[in-house]
Design an enzyme around this catalytic site. Structure first.
Site, mmCIF file in Angstrom:
data_model
loop_
_atom_site.group_PDB
_atom_site.id
_atom_site.type_symbol
_atom_site.label_atom_id
_atom_site.label_comp_id
_atom_site.label_asym_id
_atom_site.label_seq_id
_atom_site.Cartn_x
_atom_site.Cartn_y
_atom_site.Cartn_z
ATOM 1 N N CYS A 72 0.878 -1.184 0.000
ATOM 2 C CA CYS A 72 0.000 0.000 0.000
ATOM 3 C C CYS A 72 0.907 1.223 0.000
ATOM 4 C CB CYS A 72 -0.891 -0.014 1.237
ATOM 5 S SG CYS A 72 -1.949 1.460 1.348
ATOM 6 N N GLY A 73 0.910 1.959 -1.098
ATOM 7 C CA GLY A 73 1.863 3.059 -1.259
ATOM 8 C C GLY A 73 1.580 4.229 -0.341
ATOM 9 N N ASN A 161 1.301 -5.557 -5.733
ATOM 10 C CA ASN A 161 -0.137 -5.825 -5.845
ATOM 11 C C ASN A 161 -0.565 -5.505 -7.282
ATOM 12 O OD1 ASN A 161 0.204 -3.036 -5.670
ATOM 13 N ND2 ASN A 161 -1.579 -2.695 -4.377
ATOM 14 N N HIS A 163 -2.400 -4.225 -10.755
ATOM 15 C CA HIS A 163 -3.066 -3.012 -11.243
ATOM 16 C C HIS A 163 -3.409 -3.152 -12.708
ATOM 17 C CE1 HIS A 163 -2.388 -0.597 -7.619
ATOM 18 N NE2 HIS A 163 -1.307 -1.351 -7.490
ATOM 19 N N GLU A 212 -10.382 0.587 -6.150
ATOM 20 C CA GLU A 212 -9.429 -0.292 -5.486
ATOM 21 C C GLU A 212 -10.009 -1.668 -5.184
ATOM 22 O OE1 GLU A 212 -6.960 0.607 -2.243
ATOM 23 O OE2 GLU A 212 -6.591 2.677 -2.878
ATOM 24 N N CYS A 221 -4.372 6.326 -4.600
ATOM 25 C CA CYS A 221 -3.802 4.977 -4.528
ATOM 26 C C CYS A 221 -2.334 5.092 -4.942
ATOM 27 C CB CYS A 221 -4.565 4.050 -5.466
ATOM 28 S SG CYS A 221 -3.937 2.362 -5.486
ATOM 29 N N GLY A 224 -1.120 2.370 -7.193
ATOM 30 C CA GLY A 224 -1.795 2.613 -8.474
ATOM 31 C C GLY A 224 -1.115 3.726 -9.262
#
Ligand SMILES: N[C@H](CCC[C@H](N)C(=O)O)C(=O)O
Length: 283
Positions: A72-73, A161, A163, A212, A221, A224
């Site tokens: 999770c950025g 993750n 995208h 998301e 995000c 993202g």
């Protein structure tokens, strides 16, 4: 359970300092309860800050539906701020363990507190099957998919993750709120997927809306935005350094040619702390 509410440009999570707290139930159970914006604290999910054998701290991230994500950025910038501001590790260069490996973050302070955080997000994963997608190509660029009788060209990137990036004229509610969830759960993506709808303003400036995986539309995000930076280069639409305008604020991104890593710089904000009572009857 004591918690701290933080956000990274509006992507807000409930943070628990597991150096000091015991969770009263499994995180997959707690995440949907605390994320509820009426019956709980309110947030896009739950983030645990835990001790690590290999880094200054470890981040575990759970979406609002209770599903755990590798990375999770926006959350990582807040974890860095928490670890620095609350003296878990008072260092302006921190190593943080995530599902995408141990990442390095650089903290810029103001009045002794972390304000801006620059994250080395690591190298993007571009092989179709490793993202994962059902596609064999490497990279997955301008791949046609059919959703709800419409055809979309997608470019897929993993930052730990998955995208799915779609460049559009206008990121409408119809696209984000109707097509987004159908792509999230489509058979093209074995582990579901985060969906980014991107308007190109110029070769170094974009606007992004995000549906998301596990949380629905969020104001920002970070992984993202990193995937969008890579997809822009792969499709020849943007340069390696871009400014990304998300609903909750801006991120600066660079896909560095020399080390193949994506760098993301943005803010992190601590909003309030509190005490949460586990509901008597769990659903
Ligand atoms: N929903 C994402 C995790 C949160 C990512 C996002 N909030 C970020 O800042 O990177 C997933 O299931 O992969």
């Amino acid at each position: 359970m004591r918690f701290t509410k933080m956000h990274g440009i509006g992507n807000d999570y409930v943070y628990v300092n597991c150096f000091a707290e015991q969770l009263p139930a499994a995180p997959e159970t707690i995440a949907p309860l605390v994320s509820d914006r009426h019956f709980g604290i309110g947030g896009d999910g739950l983030i645990l800050i835990t001790p690590s054998e290999v880094a200054d701290a470890r981040m575990r991230m759970f979406n609002a539906d209770g599903s755990e994500s590798e990375m999770c950025g926006n959350g990582l910038r807040c974890v860095a701020k928490y670890v620095f501001d609350h003296d878990i590790a008072k260092k302006e260069t921190l190593k943080l363990e995530t599902g995408a490996g141990v990442l390095t973050v650089q903290i810029e302070t103001e009045n002794g507190l972390a304000r801006q955080v620059r994250v080395n997000m690591g190298q993007p994963i571009l092989e179709g099957k490793k993202i994962p997608t059902i596609f064999d190509s490497n990279p997955v660029v301008n791949q046609k998919i059919e959703i709800a009788g419409q055809s979309f060209d997608v470019t897929c990137v993993s930052m730990g993750n998955p995208h799915c990036v779609i460049f559009v004229e206008k990121a409408t509610d119809e696209l984000v709120l109707k097509i987004g969830p159908q792509i999230e759960r489509s058979t093209y993506f074995p582990s579901r997927v985060n969906v980014e709808f991107v308007e190109v303003v110029s070769p170094n400036e974009v606007r992004q809306r995000t549906w998301e995986r596990g949380s629905g539309e969020t104001l920002a995000c970070g992984t993202g935005a990193s995937a969008v930076c890579v997809a822009g280069v792969l499709t020849g639409r943007t340069k390696r350094k871009i400014l990304n305008h998300l609903l909750g604020g801006d991120l600066q991104l660079e896909w560095n040619e020399a080390d193949n890593c994506v760098y993301k710089t943005g803010g992190a904000t601590e909003v309030f702390t509190g005490e949460w009572m586990l509901p008597a009857l769990l659903p």
